[in-house]
Design a protein around this motif. Structure first.
Motif, PDB file in Angstrom:
ATOM      1  N   GLN A 123     -22.160  52.582  34.953  1.00 56.43           N
ATOM      2  CA  GLN A 123     -21.854  52.460  36.381  1.00 56.43           C
ATOM      3  C   GLN A 123     -22.982  53.060  37.220  1.00 56.43           C
ATOM      4  N   LEU A 130     -29.577  48.642  41.451  1.00 55.54           N
ATOM      5  CA  LEU A 130     -29.466  47.845  42.679  1.00 55.54           C
ATOM      6  C   LEU A 130     -30.224  48.470  43.845  1.00 55.54           C
ATOM      7  N   LEU A 132     -29.633  51.629  45.017  1.00 52.56           N
ATOM      8  CA  LEU A 132     -28.920  52.728  45.662  1.00 52.56           C
ATOM      9  C   LEU A 132     -29.529  54.061  45.227  1.00 52.56           C
ATOM     10  N   GLN A 136     -25.940  57.875  47.021  1.00 47.81           N
ATOM     11  CA  GLN A 136     -25.138  56.681  47.339  1.00 47.81           C
ATOM     12  C   GLN A 136     -24.367  56.204  46.109  1.00 47.81           C
ATOM     13  N   GLN A 145     -13.890  55.995  41.580  1.00 48.22           N
ATOM     14  CA  GLN A 145     -13.280  55.752  40.266  1.00 48.22           C
ATOM     15  C   GLN A 145     -12.810  57.051  39.641  1.00 48.22           C
ATOM     16  N   ARG A 148      -9.542  58.471  41.235  1.00 48.38           N
ATOM     17  CA  ARG A 148      -8.320  57.838  40.763  1.00 48.38           C
ATOM     18  C   ARG A 148      -7.836  58.464  39.455  1.00 48.38           C
TER      19      ARG A 148
ATOM     20  N   MET B  87     -31.214  43.826  37.742  1.00 45.06           N
ATOM     21  CA  MET B  87     -30.949  43.990  36.308  1.00 45.06           C
ATOM     22  C   MET B  87     -29.538  43.527  35.955  1.00 45.06           C
ATOM     23  N   PHE B  89     -26.802  43.711  32.749  1.00 41.92           N
ATOM     24  CA  PHE B  89     -26.562  44.545  31.571  1.00 41.92           C
ATOM     25  C   PHE B  89     -25.685  43.820  30.545  1.00 41.92           C
ATOM     26  N   ASN B  93     -21.235  46.016  33.642  1.00 40.58           N
ATOM     27  CA  ASN B  93     -21.246  47.160  34.559  1.00 40.58           C
ATOM     28  C   ASN B  93     -20.881  46.783  35.989  1.00 40.58           C
ATOM     29  N   LEU B  94     -19.908  45.904  36.133  1.00 38.95           N
ATOM     30  CA  LEU B  94     -19.387  45.646  37.480  1.00 38.95           C
ATOM     31  C   LEU B  94     -18.603  46.874  37.924  1.00 38.95           C
ATOM     32  N   PHE B  95     -18.418  47.000  39.253  1.00 36.88           N
ATOM     33  CA  PHE B  95     -17.689  48.152  39.774  1.00 36.88           C
ATOM     34  C   PHE B  95     -16.201  47.808  39.809  1.00 36.88           C
ATOM     35  N   PRO B  96     -15.403  48.422  38.924  1.00 35.94           N
ATOM     36  CA  PRO B  96     -14.009  47.981  38.747  1.00 35.94           C
ATOM     37  C   PRO B  96     -13.126  48.258  39.957  1.00 35.94           C
ATOM     38  N   HIS B  97     -13.554  49.185  40.826  1.00 39.02           N
ATOM     39  CA  HIS B  97     -12.706  49.544  41.974  1.00 39.02           C
ATOM     40  C   HIS B  97     -12.974  48.649  43.181  1.00 39.02           C
ATOM     41  N   LEU B 106     -22.136  45.409  48.265  1.00 42.78           N
ATOM     42  CA  LEU B 106     -22.434  46.847  48.330  1.00 42.78           C
ATOM     43  C   LEU B 106     -23.922  47.164  48.552  1.00 42.78           C
ATOM     44  N   ALA B 107     -24.779  46.640  47.664  1.00 42.71           N
ATOM     45  CA  ALA B 107     -26.195  47.020  47.740  1.00 42.71           C
ATOM     46  C   ALA B 107     -26.877  46.495  49.010  1.00 42.71           C
ATOM     47  N   LYS B 110     -25.714  48.922  51.741  1.00 42.47           N
ATOM     48  CA  LYS B 110     -26.154  50.317  51.610  1.00 42.47           C
ATOM     49  C   LYS B 110     -27.669  50.444  51.606  1.00 42.47           C
ATOM     50  N   TYR B 139     -10.439  41.244  41.382  1.00 34.96           N
ATOM     51  CA  TYR B 139     -11.133  42.402  40.827  1.00 34.96           C
ATOM     52  C   TYR B 139     -11.775  41.993  39.502  1.00 34.96           C
ATOM     53  N   ARG B 155     -24.643  39.630  41.838  1.00 32.90           N
ATOM     54  CA  ARG B 155     -24.802  40.949  42.471  1.00 32.90           C
ATOM     55  C   ARG B 155     -26.278  41.362  42.501  1.00 32.90           C
ATOM     56  N   ALA B 156     -26.975  41.112  41.397  1.00 29.70           N
ATOM     57  CA  ALA B 156     -28.399  41.450  41.349  1.00 29.70           C
ATOM     58  C   ALA B 156     -29.201  40.550  42.290  1.00 29.70           C
TER      59      ALA B 156
END
Lengths: 223, 248
Positions: A123, A130, A132, A136, A145, A148, B87, B89, B93-97, B106-107, B110, B139, B155-156
């Motif tokens: 993660q 990316l 960040l 961040q 995460q 939770r 990148m 993987f 490695n996706l963001f599960p939340h 997101l990127a 940010k 999700y 996402r990349a």
């Protein structure tokens, strides 16, 4: 000699108004202390896994000291000991809140550390890859995460701390147990009074459990 | 031609293990370089050095004209490079939340300070492009592995990278989902994306790669056009490896 005990419902009911005066103190000490403890837990929990040894060791020292000594000794030290150092008395309520804050803060630090370390390092790598920054990545990817996963152990700590406040009758803060002791001194109805006191703790802790279950379910549902 | 990646005499150790030995490698803009080799040969480590997920100890590494110093020095160059290098993987490695849409937004928000509206439009366009436009508000855990990996590619891509790194992108997938991910990668290559791909998919390598590199125990022992490497390997290590993986 014949000995027969009968639960005196009237005595129990009569005690309620006087005992209930202790509830605000119990709540104030528990939740005031836990709120500060939560902040301490985040700060020291994160410091305890910092790369820099210089930041890490004071955090670990704090955690080990407050986890490794009894909370009763801690509150006695704060209430009776610290005034010698600072040259003035500390009121019992402040001492109680401080003891819960420092004690729960140490346990919550460990909860925070465990929560953060349980998140897969992929993660972090995904966030960094990316573009960040580390900060961040931590606050928008790791922390939500980790938080939770922290809810059940935080709830556990909340319940432990609420019950710990019962020890603070020794410093004369008018919480539930103290109120009970005072009431019994006049009425000699220990069985009924402590029974009611126990029910009052149970009402508080069950309410907290229920709220946490709801919070947990909402958290899980959105993953 | 512009060189996107330049490695010269690069070395890396994991403790006593010498995982990268005097690596010399350049990747030109628009080129697709596929890196093959046995497990533990250092191929993943090699591409993880390109965006600084691994530090190296000596030699020179330049990515998109930025020198990435050894031992994690030069944080500024590192953060600039990561904005330009995407990148993908093995474990997605996706963001599960976050929903699929938010994963992609997101990127840009940010890092590039894109507005919600622009980031959202980018996310939808990219999801369409990888063929899962209708899954934006799910999700990651609600998607199949193949779909998740396509989200990871989208996402990349949302950062508009100049170079894409793929670290065994199909190794964690069920066989029937490998094709859909390779299709997306094939499309990307066709559109001129510069790519470094670590994979065990020899068919893909032969078809899509401009150049194939074979790594053995941290060294590049063979390098060339896919037909040459696969049909006429010069090094005996390469011959042995290929006969093992192509046998079935």
């Amino acid at each position: 000699m014949e000995f027969q005990f009968q639960f005196d419902w009237q005595a129990a009911i009569n005690a309620i108004p006087f005992l209930a005066k202790g509830i605000p103190y119990t709540l104030m000490i528990s939740f005031g202390g836990l709120a500060i403890g939560f902040v301490l837990g985040i700060v020291f929990g994160l410091l305890s896994i910092n790369k820099s040894w210089f930041l890490r060791w004071p955090a670990i020292a704090y955690i080990e000291i407050f986890r490794g000594t009894p909370i009763l000794v801690q509150v006695l030290f704060i209430f009776y000991g610290l005034p010698d150092l600072i040259g003035g008395p500390i009121d019992p309520l402040t001492a109680g809140i401080a003891a819960i804050a420092l004690n729960s803060g140490a346990y919550i630090s460990e909860v925070v550390r465990g929560g953060v370390q349980s998140i897969d390092k992929g993660q972090t790598e995904a966030g960094l890859s990316l573009g960040l920054s580390r900060t961040q990545t931590f606050w928008s990817i790791i922390w939500p995460q980790a938080f939770r996963r922290m809810i059940p152990p935080l709830g556990n700590q909340g319940i432990v701390s609420i019950k710990d406040t019962s020890l603070f009758s020794v410093i004369g803060v008018g919480e539930l147990v103290r109120q009970g002791q005072v009431y019994i001194a006049n009425t000699f109805t220990a069985f009924e009074v402590y029974f009611v006191v126990a029910l009052m703790y149970l009402a508080i802790t069950l309410t907290l459990s229920l709220l946490l279950r709801l919070l947990e379910r909402r958290g899980v549902a959105s993953v | 031609m512009t060189q996107i990646v330049k490695m010269k005499g690069m070395n890396k150790h994991f403790g006593k293990l010498h995982v990268l030995k005097d690596i010399d490698l350049t990747v030109e803009q628009g080129e697709v370089v596929v890196i093959i080799g046995a497990s533990g040969s250092g191929k993943s480590t090699l591409i993880r050095c390109v965006n600084g997920l691994e530090e190296y100890e000596s030699g020179v590494l330049e990515v998109d004209n930025q020198k990435l110093a050894p031992k994690g020095g030069n944080q500024h160059a590192l953060s600039e490079i990561r904005k330009e290098v995407g990148m993908v993987f093995q474990q997605f490695n996706l963001f599960p939340h976050l929903t699929v849409r938010k994963n992609i937004m997101l990127a840009p928000i940010k890092v590039k300070k894109a507005s919600q509206v622009v980031a959202n439009a980018t996310a939808e366009r990219l999801l369409d492009r990888v063929g899962i436009g209708n899954q934006a508000d799910k999700y990651p855990s609600q998607l199949s592995g193949g779909q998740q990996q396509r989200v990871a590619i989208a996402r990349a891509l949302a950062m508009e990278p100049r170079l894409m790194l793929f670290d065994e992108p199909t190794s964690a997938l069920d066989p029937e989902m490998i094709g859909e991910v390779l299709d997306v990668m094939r499309e990307l290559a066709k559109e001129g994306m510069t790519m470094m791909v670590v994979t065990h998919e020899m068919g893909f390598a032969r078809e899509v790669a401009d150049r194939v590199i074979y790594i053995h125990e941290g060294q590049i022992v063979e390098e060339g056009r896919p037909d040459d490497v696969f049909d006429n390997p010069q090094n005996e290590r390469t011959q042995a490896f290929l006969s093992r993986v192509l046998a079935h």
